[in-house]
Write a protein that holds these residues in place. Structure first.
Motif, mmCIF file in Angstrom:
data_model
loop_
_atom_site.group_PDB
_atom_site.id
_atom_site.type_symbol
_atom_site.label_atom_id
_atom_site.label_comp_id
_atom_site.label_asym_id
_atom_site.label_seq_id
_atom_site.Cartn_x
_atom_site.Cartn_y
_atom_site.Cartn_z
ATOM 1 N N ALA A 123 0.815 -1.218 0.000
ATOM 2 C CA ALA A 123 0.000 0.000 0.000
ATOM 3 C C ALA A 123 0.848 1.267 0.000
ATOM 4 O O ALA A 123 0.348 2.350 -0.303
ATOM 5 N N SER A 124 2.127 1.146 0.344
ATOM 6 C CA SER A 124 2.959 2.352 0.397
ATOM 7 C C SER A 124 3.273 2.908 -0.997
ATOM 8 O O SER A 124 3.554 4.095 -1.140
ATOM 9 N N LEU A 125 3.248 2.056 -2.026
ATOM 10 C CA LEU A 125 3.668 2.484 -3.369
ATOM 11 C C LEU A 125 2.769 3.595 -3.905
ATOM 12 O O LEU A 125 1.555 3.468 -3.905
ATOM 13 N N ARG A 126 3.374 4.680 -4.369
ATOM 14 C CA ARG A 126 2.567 5.756 -4.955
ATOM 15 C C ARG A 126 2.977 6.080 -6.379
ATOM 16 O O ARG A 126 2.222 6.689 -7.134
ATOM 17 N N HIS A 127 4.230 5.719 -6.763
ATOM 18 C CA HIS A 127 4.708 6.127 -8.090
ATOM 19 C C HIS A 127 5.669 5.070 -8.635
ATOM 20 O O HIS A 127 6.679 4.783 -8.002
ATOM 21 N N LEU A 128 5.340 4.505 -9.804
ATOM 22 C CA LEU A 128 6.147 3.432 -10.394
ATOM 23 C C LEU A 128 6.711 3.859 -11.747
ATOM 24 O O LEU A 128 6.008 4.508 -12.532
ATOM 25 N N LEU A 129 7.948 3.450 -11.989
ATOM 26 C CA LEU A 129 8.585 3.806 -13.261
ATOM 27 C C LEU A 129 9.371 2.633 -13.817
ATOM 28 O O LEU A 129 9.755 1.723 -13.085
ATOM 29 N N SER A 130 9.630 2.715 -15.116
ATOM 30 C CA SER A 130 10.273 1.621 -15.826
ATOM 31 C C SER A 130 11.301 2.171 -16.794
ATOM 32 O O SER A 130 11.166 3.289 -17.283
ATOM 33 N N VAL A 131 12.324 1.377 -17.089
ATOM 34 C CA VAL A 131 13.368 1.808 -18.035
ATOM 35 C C VAL A 131 14.065 0.613 -18.665
ATOM 36 O O VAL A 131 14.059 -0.474 -18.097
ATOM 37 N N GLY A 132 14.669 0.838 -19.810
ATOM 38 C CA GLY A 132 15.637 -0.105 -20.354
ATOM 39 C C GLY A 132 15.184 -0.926 -21.532
ATOM 40 O O GLY A 132 16.005 -1.423 -22.296
ATOM 41 N N GLU A 133 13.895 -1.104 -21.695
ATOM 42 C CA GLU A 133 13.357 -1.930 -22.778
ATOM 43 C C GLU A 133 11.886 -1.568 -22.925
ATOM 44 O O GLU A 133 11.323 -0.892 -22.052
ATOM 45 N N PRO A 134 11.271 -2.010 -24.024
ATOM 46 C CA PRO A 134 9.884 -1.599 -24.240
ATOM 47 C C PRO A 134 8.964 -2.058 -23.106
ATOM 48 O O PRO A 134 9.033 -3.202 -22.666
ATOM 49 N N LEU A 135 8.139 -1.137 -22.645
ATOM 50 C CA LEU A 135 7.159 -1.445 -21.595
ATOM 51 C C LEU A 135 5.850 -1.791 -22.300
ATOM 52 O O LEU A 135 5.182 -0.914 -22.831
ATOM 53 N N ASN A 136 5.518 -3.081 -22.324
ATOM 54 C CA ASN A 136 4.325 -3.450 -23.085
ATOM 55 C C ASN A 136 3.045 -3.079 -22.343
ATOM 56 O O ASN A 136 3.002 -3.086 -21.117
ATOM 57 N N PRO A 137 1.991 -2.719 -23.104
ATOM 58 C CA PRO A 137 0.729 -2.301 -22.496
ATOM 59 C C PRO A 137 0.176 -3.330 -21.505
ATOM 60 O O PRO A 137 -0.420 -2.935 -20.500
ATOM 61 N N ARG A 144 0.731 13.627 -16.359
ATOM 62 C CA ARG A 144 0.290 13.611 -17.753
ATOM 63 C C ARG A 144 -0.435 12.329 -18.131
ATOM 64 O O ARG A 144 -0.282 11.301 -17.481
ATOM 65 N N GLU A 145 -1.132 12.423 -19.252
ATOM 66 C CA GLU A 145 -1.765 11.244 -19.841
ATOM 67 C C GLU A 145 -0.682 10.251 -20.291
ATOM 68 O O GLU A 145 0.337 10.658 -20.850
ATOM 69 N N ILE A 146 -0.928 8.958 -20.040
ATOM 70 C CA ILE A 146 -0.024 7.923 -20.552
ATOM 71 C C ILE A 146 -0.671 7.293 -21.769
ATOM 72 O O ILE A 146 -1.861 6.962 -21.745
ATOM 73 N N ARG A 147 0.090 7.160 -22.842
ATOM 74 C CA ARG A 147 -0.408 6.409 -23.999
ATOM 75 C C ARG A 147 0.323 5.080 -24.044
ATOM 76 O O ARG A 147 1.493 5.027 -24.429
ATOM 77 N N ARG A 201 -0.226 3.588 -12.103
ATOM 78 C CA ARG A 201 0.307 3.396 -13.450
ATOM 79 C C ARG A 201 1.826 3.169 -13.378
ATOM 80 O O ARG A 201 2.485 3.663 -12.470
ATOM 81 N N ILE A 202 2.350 2.462 -14.383
ATOM 82 C CA ILE A 202 3.814 2.379 -14.519
ATOM 83 C C ILE A 202 4.219 3.399 -15.582
ATOM 84 O O ILE A 202 3.672 3.411 -16.683
ATOM 85 N N HIS A 203 5.176 4.265 -15.205
ATOM 86 C CA HIS A 203 5.594 5.357 -16.088
ATOM 87 C C HIS A 203 6.882 4.977 -16.797
ATOM 88 O O HIS A 203 7.920 4.793 -16.150
ATOM 89 N N ASP A 204 6.818 4.880 -18.117
ATOM 90 C CA ASP A 204 8.003 4.532 -18.885
ATOM 91 C C ASP A 204 8.951 5.730 -18.976
ATOM 92 O O ASP A 204 8.503 6.886 -18.964
#
Ligand code: WTA
Length: 574
Positions: A310-324, A358-361, A337-340
């Motif tokens: 429950a502590s998680l508020r902001h997630l991010l990803s890097v290094g390779e394509p983040l599939n939908p 922002r909006e994520i596509r 959301r996971i933010h690429d």
């Protein structure tokens, strides 16, 4: 898929009112001028201590039952101990210090201490073996190496004449001093002076030493604030080892410049353990790779449901394509959301991002950071019309752009082109497209570099190690699409006379690469074939045909090729 934005007021939105608008404005977050030394370590550590915030937690290390925390004060003391040690060994400004350690608190102090005295630090991934170590230590002319009793045996010391000092730390967990603090001031540098070197793989030749300069602090400060949305009360977790650029830029500098405590995980990936770490440390902001998310996804909902998260508020990803699919899984699993983010070793910091308001596509890597211009170029380096694919290029310079390629000014210059009417651009080697609103979509690598589990692997390096095996005559290496790791490294080899093909030999060759080169670059699949496809004219091994063999796509015109047919003699066991 509905992807509601973050429910908090982001740092970025707050900063708009304060006039912080572009990457360049990052300098306003820092202590510059007024006698403060211009050194990224001053911003990362000393600044907090000087402001009386030294008792704040800088890091919490969890590995199995080990649970250790260091305050900024303690981190500063350890950093200064290292700085004094390096000075006592006669290391001066601009000289190279390499650090080859597992992910323990001490590696952070050893890295920071080196930069503090004006040296250039080279952090090495703990999974490297002889071949990878030799290339990096020899090319950089490293003077001093810090390592552990276990890892030192992998270093080919006799082949490294420049390496004057090898310092083996017997105790990876020394007690942290609490004596009155007598700060060792950081050496004041020029913005363009180097502080860190990361070797990165290309499709040809040896790994390239990408040198970064102290000015990167500006972009690391602003992206830590805007993209990671870090505040001092967060607990931030970057899962990468500091031997990788993500583990240094976003595992050390960006969070600590922003005064944010970091979780440091020891040990290997294990889904249940990782979830437990999030709850134990109360992680709020988390930066990982799509592969890590897919491995958690594969571990199933039962493993997940034993934890609160429950502590998680902001997630991010890097290094390779983040599939939908991973984004929707993330939304279900963590409720956010996971933010690429897109960047490269050479870019020194994030450039294309999803800011949290922002909006994520899904399927897109996001938008360029404010202040960064991105173009998609055709084969003649002219911008393509919106929606068309081409090479992803970024208008140069920006604060964290590499300073040079070590020992290789030609390679450095080859990264840039003049785009008529638009100026100088950095060429990424990635293929991408932009939509009408500027969102950038990753399509692939334009060269043979393999991105596996978010790490770049050079087919050339793997082939070089393969052919040094006594049974291997020739080798061709490609990336094979994989549901979890994005790609795995796949090798095709031809044996020398007198070596009978078989599963056992295939396994032996795999293990050889794993323990000679690196634990991340070994071929997870190895196929012994009768012959490799080559151009008749030059005898060059055609990786393109190997890829067609693997994916079942048509080979195309085979009239100029030798051995276009695949004749499998043995395959490594699954
Ligand atoms: C790939 C890692 C798709 C890309 C920081 C790039 C990505 C290479 C993304 C750099 C992303 C990085 N989506 N692909 N969000 N981020 N890549 O130097 O091919 O290890 O050129 O730096 O990883 O890898 P490097």
């Amino acid at each position: 898929m509905s992807l509601p934005r973050a429910d908090f007021l982001t740092n970025f939105e707050e900063d708009q009112g304060q006039g912080l608008r572009t990457v360049e404005d990052g300098y306003r977050l820092l202590d510059l001028g007024n006698g403060h030394p211009y050194n990224i370590v001053h911003q990362t550590v000393d600044r907090h201590v000087k402001r009386g915030l030294g008792s704040r937690i800088a890091l919490r290390y969890l590995d199995g039952s080990r649970d250790e925390s260091w305050s900024f004060d303690q981190l500063a003391r350890r950093t200064d101990d290292w700085a004094r040690f390096y000075r006592s060994r006669g290391i001066g400004k601009g000289e190279r210090i390499f650090v080859f350690l597992p992910r323990v608190p001490e590696i952070y102090a050893a890295i920071l201490g080196a930069i503090k005295i004006g040296a250039i630090v080279g952090p090495l991934f703990e999974g490297f073996y002889e071949d990878a170590l030799r290339d990096r230590l020899a090319d950089s002319g490293a003077r001093l190496l810090v390592t552990s009793p276990e890892l030192v045996s992998r270093v080919p010391l006799r082949e490294l004449p420049d390496l004057a000092t090898v310092h083996v730390i017997e105790d990876l967990f020394p007690s942290v001093p609490n004596h009155p603090y007598d700060p060792e001031p950081a050496l004041s540098m020029e913005p363009d002076d180097g502080y860190i070197i990361h070797y990165t793989s290309g499709s040809t030749g040896k790994p390239k030493g990408i040198l970064h300069a102290h000015r990167a602090m500006i972009q690391l400060a602003i992206t830590g604030r805007w993209v990671l949305d870090l505040r001092p009360r967060d607990v931030y977790w970057c899962t990468a080892h500091p031997g990788w650029v993500t583990g240094s830029q976003y595992g050390i500098f960006a969070p600590w410049i922003n005064g944010t405590p970091c979780l440091i995980n020891g040990g290997r990936f294990d889904a249940a353990t990782w979830y437990r770490y999030i709850d134990t440390a109360g992680v709020t902001v988390w930066y990982a790779t799509p592969t890590a998310f897919r491995m958690l996804m594969a571990a199933g909902t039962q493993t997940r449901s034993a934890h609160s998260l429950a502590s998680l508020r902001h997630l991010l990803s890097v290094g390779e394509p983040l599939n939908p699919e991973v984004i929707s899984w993330g939304l279900q699993t963590f409720g956010v959301r996971i933010h690429d983010t897109w960047w490269m070793t050479e870019t020194g910091a994030q450039l294309i991002v999803n800011l949290p308001h922002r909006e994520i596509r899904p399927g897109s890597m996001g938008l360029p950071l404010p202040g960064i211009d991105v173009e998609i170029l055709d084969a003649d380096n002219r911008p393509v019309p919106t929606g068309q694919s081409g090479q992803l290029a970024v208008k140069a310079p920006w604060p964290s752009l590499m300073k040079t390629v070590w020992n290789n000014p030609e390679k450095f210059l080859a990264y840039f082109t003049q785009v008529p009417g638009l100026g100088k651009f950095y060429l990424s080697g990635d293929t991408a497209r932009k939509d009408a609103d500027g969102y950038v979509y990753f399509l692939g690598r334009g060269d043979d570099v393999i991105v596996s589990a978010g790490e770049k692997v050079s087919p050339f390096e793997v082939e070089s190690t393969l052919v040094s095996h006594p049974a291997v005559a020739e080798a061709g290496v490609i990336g094979k699409p994989d549901g979890v790791r994005g790609n795995i490294v796949k090798a095709f080899v031809v044996l020398r006379e007198g070596f009978p093909a078989g599963e056992e030999l295939a396994r032996d060759i795999q293990l050889y690469v794993k323990t000679r080169l690196s634990a991340h670059a070994w071929p997870r699949e190895l196929e012994i074939v009768a012959a490799l496809p080559k151009t008749r004219a030059s005898g060059k091994i055609m990786r393109r045909v190997l890829k067609a063999w693997e994916t079942g796509s048509p080979i195309g015109d085979a009239t100029t090729l030798d051995n276009p047919e695949r004749v499998t003699l043995a395959l490594s066991p699954a």
